[in-house]
Write an enzyme that holds these catalytic residues in place. Structure first.
Site, PDB file in Angstrom:
ATOM      1  N   ARG A   1      85.171 135.514 114.889  1.00 54.86           N
ATOM      2  CA  ARG A   1      85.187 136.618 113.986  1.00 54.86           C
ATOM      3  C   ARG A   1      85.141 135.948 112.318  1.00 54.86           C
ATOM      4  O   ARG A   1      85.955 134.976 112.124  1.00 54.86           O
ATOM      5  CB  ARG A   1      86.325 137.405 114.092  1.00 54.86           C
ATOM      6  CG  ARG A   1      86.338 138.154 115.428  1.00 54.86           C
ATOM      7  CD  ARG A   1      87.568 139.030 115.498  1.00 54.86           C
ATOM      8  NE  ARG A   1      87.217 140.274 114.803  1.00 54.86           N
ATOM      9  CZ  ARG A   1      88.289 141.340 114.804  1.00 54.86           C
ATOM     10  NH1 ARG A   1      89.387 141.238 114.950  1.00 54.86           N
ATOM     11  NH2 ARG A   1      88.013 142.548 114.078  1.00 54.86           N
TER      12      ARG A   1
ATOM     13  N   ASP B   1      93.656 140.993 106.214  1.00 49.99           N
ATOM     14  CA  ASP B   1      92.815 139.850 106.698  1.00 49.99           C
ATOM     15  C   ASP B   1      92.679 138.772 106.119  1.00 49.99           C
ATOM     16  O   ASP B   1      92.546 137.846 106.485  1.00 49.99           O
ATOM     17  CB  ASP B   1      91.678 140.627 107.661  1.00 49.99           C
ATOM     18  CG  ASP B   1      91.911 141.273 108.671  1.00 49.99           C
ATOM     19  OD1 ASP B   1      92.489 142.581 108.184  1.00 49.99           O
ATOM     20  OD2 ASP B   1      92.110 140.797 109.570  1.00 49.99           O
TER      21      ASP B   1
HETATM   22  O1  MRU Z   1      90.105 144.368 114.024  1.00 50.32           O
HETATM   23  P1  MRU Z   1      91.551 144.059 113.702  1.00 50.32           P
HETATM   24  O2  MRU Z   1      92.187 144.806 114.675  1.00 50.32           O
HETATM   25  O3  MRU Z   1      91.777 142.395 114.241  1.00 50.32           O
HETATM   26  O4  MRU Z   1      91.945 144.208 112.315  1.00 50.32           O
HETATM   27  C1  MRU Z   1      93.283 144.158 112.191  1.00 50.32           C
HETATM   28  C2  MRU Z   1      93.892 144.421 110.595  1.00 50.32           C
HETATM   29  O5  MRU Z   1      92.699 144.811 109.951  1.00 50.32           O
HETATM   30  C3  MRU Z   1      95.047 144.161 110.261  1.00 50.32           C
HETATM   31  O6  MRU Z   1      95.498 145.262 109.513  1.00 50.32           O
HETATM   32  C4  MRU Z   1      95.436 142.900 109.673  1.00 50.32           C
HETATM   33  O7  MRU Z   1      94.671 141.948 110.620  1.00 50.32           O
HETATM   34  C5  MRU Z   1      96.573 142.528 109.518  1.00 50.32           C
HETATM   35  S1  MRU Z   1      97.510 142.079 111.025  1.00 50.32           S
HETATM   36  C6  MRU Z   1      99.228 141.543 110.422  1.00 50.32           C
END
Ligand code: MRU
Length: 370
Positions: A110, A258
């Site tokens: 990812r 992220d």
């Molecule tokens: O696609 P995801 O579910 O991995 O996205 C997660 C998020 O956007 C969270 O808010 C982010 O990773 C912070 S997790 C502590």
């Protein structure tokens, strides 16, 4: 037994198991495995996925069985160990080549959460630092490093919780988006950590969780984990955020991130930027919570953050059925970037960065060891 009673007992059983289950952990020694909560099945089923090879780990990251920036980083670190922990190698040199190969492979799982790249780089540095040792020693060192990454994340989340909890007053209304809780990290979460700490301190408050289309992390994960912790949570559709703000139900917004650029621009789940714009329009402070491993100081500003685009069928389908014709084109970016000017503060494991300026970000992160 009546059906409703059976399902109530089932939910209770899931909640009891969930209190013991860790989002992700290494079980046993080098011959062991990674145990992670299969998040795609929640909230209906709490199932632990046993991962024993790097390909399965790559897929688990890609299909969101393990998700959330810090958890993805931990998974990638453990993935490196799975790739190189056994098998015949001619010597240290060949083992190091395998480590590099696994790192390159895992980087493709990812693109947005920088924690994945940060963790993989840390594993590479660990392997290089032990290049003078034998194969067994390097393998052992890599396992210890991956477990340390997990344990350090748990400690950082606790500190984020302690830093952010004073923002949550008695009777406060908080809005959050996506899931930045215990499921997304080693323990406790980032955005949800201040809520857990305030709850431990006995404060009463209400959390509004956006359901978070298209994959419903807010509905499936945040509502589930807050409710089992005994925190007052109300689920809303994403499109209701403006109304709950205008009705003065929200005093504070906290989301995760992220990847955060050097100027404080923060990428998070798609829809976060919209929530920040709404918060500004209603005069509500918008906070981002993230560990130091989520900052990418090599990026000057948020425009350079790579944004993952996912399968259009995630939008064309919902609730287990097709909700749009299969021929309709869809645009499905999984993340967006909230500009620093909309962020009141960034709650980190090293204190709150407020106001959010490049200088403040760099000063807070300056002491970052790895
Ligand atoms: O696609 P995801 O579910 O991995 O996205 C997660 C998020 O956007 C969270 O808010 C982010 O990773 C912070 S997790 C502590």
């Amino acid at each position: 037994m009546q059906r409703w009673r059976r399902s109530l007992l089932y939910v209770k059983a899931i909640m009891m198991e969930a209190k013991q289950a860790k989002s992700i952990e290494w079980v046993g020694d080098l011959g062991g495995h990674v145990a992670l909560i299969e998040q795609t099945l929640l909230p209906e089923k709490l199932e632990i996925l046993r991962v024993t090879d790097v390909e399965t780990m790559w897929k688990a990251i890609r299909r969101l069985a393990v998700r959330g920036a810090p958890a993805i980083g931990i998974a990638a670190a453990m993935g490196v160990v799975l790739a190189v922990r056994s098998g015949d190698v001619a010597g240290t040199r060949e083992l190091l080549e395998q480590v590099h190969k696994a790192a390159e492979y895992l980087r493709t799982a990812r693109p947005t959460a920088v924690n994945l790249f940060w963790a993989v780089d840390r594993m590479l540095r660990c392997a290089e630092a032990h290049s003078g040792s034998g194969v067994d020693e390097i393998r052992q060192a890599l396992l210890l490093e991956a477990v340390a990454i997990r344990d350090e994340d748990a400690a950082m989340c606790r500190r984020i919780g302690e830093c952010g909890a004073p923002l949550i007053g008695e009777g406060c209304g908080i809005l959050t988006h996506c899931n930045a809780g215990a499921l997304a990290t080693a323990e406790l979460g980032t955005a949800l950590a201040p809520m857990y700490v305030a709850h431990e301190a006995g404060r009463a408050f209400r959390v509004y969780a956006d359901e978070t289309r298209p994959l419903l992390q807010g509905a499936r994960l945040t509502a589930w984990e807050l409710q089992q912790a005994g925190i007052d949570v109300t689920l809303i559709c994403d499109s209701m955020a403006a109304v709950v703000m205008r009705e003065r139900r929200i005093d504070l917004v906290i989301t995760g991130a992220d990847r955060i650029a050097a100027n404080g621009d923060a990428a998070n789940k798609i829809g976060t930027y919209g929530v920040a714009v709404l918060a500004e329009a209603h005069g509500i402070p918008f906070y981002v919570a993230a560990p130091s491993s989520t900052f990418d100081l090599e990026l000057d500003a948020g425009g350079a953050i790579p944004i993952e685009e996912r399968d259009p069928d995630e939008i064309r389908c919902g609730a287990g059925r097709r909700t749009a014709i299969s021929s309709v084109p869809c645009y499905n970016p999984a993340f967006d970037v909230t500009p620093a000017r909309l962020i009141r503060g960034i709650i980190t494991d090293r204190g709150i960065i407020e106001p959010v300026t490049r200088e403040a970000v760099l000063a807070t992160l300056a002491s970052r060891g790895s």
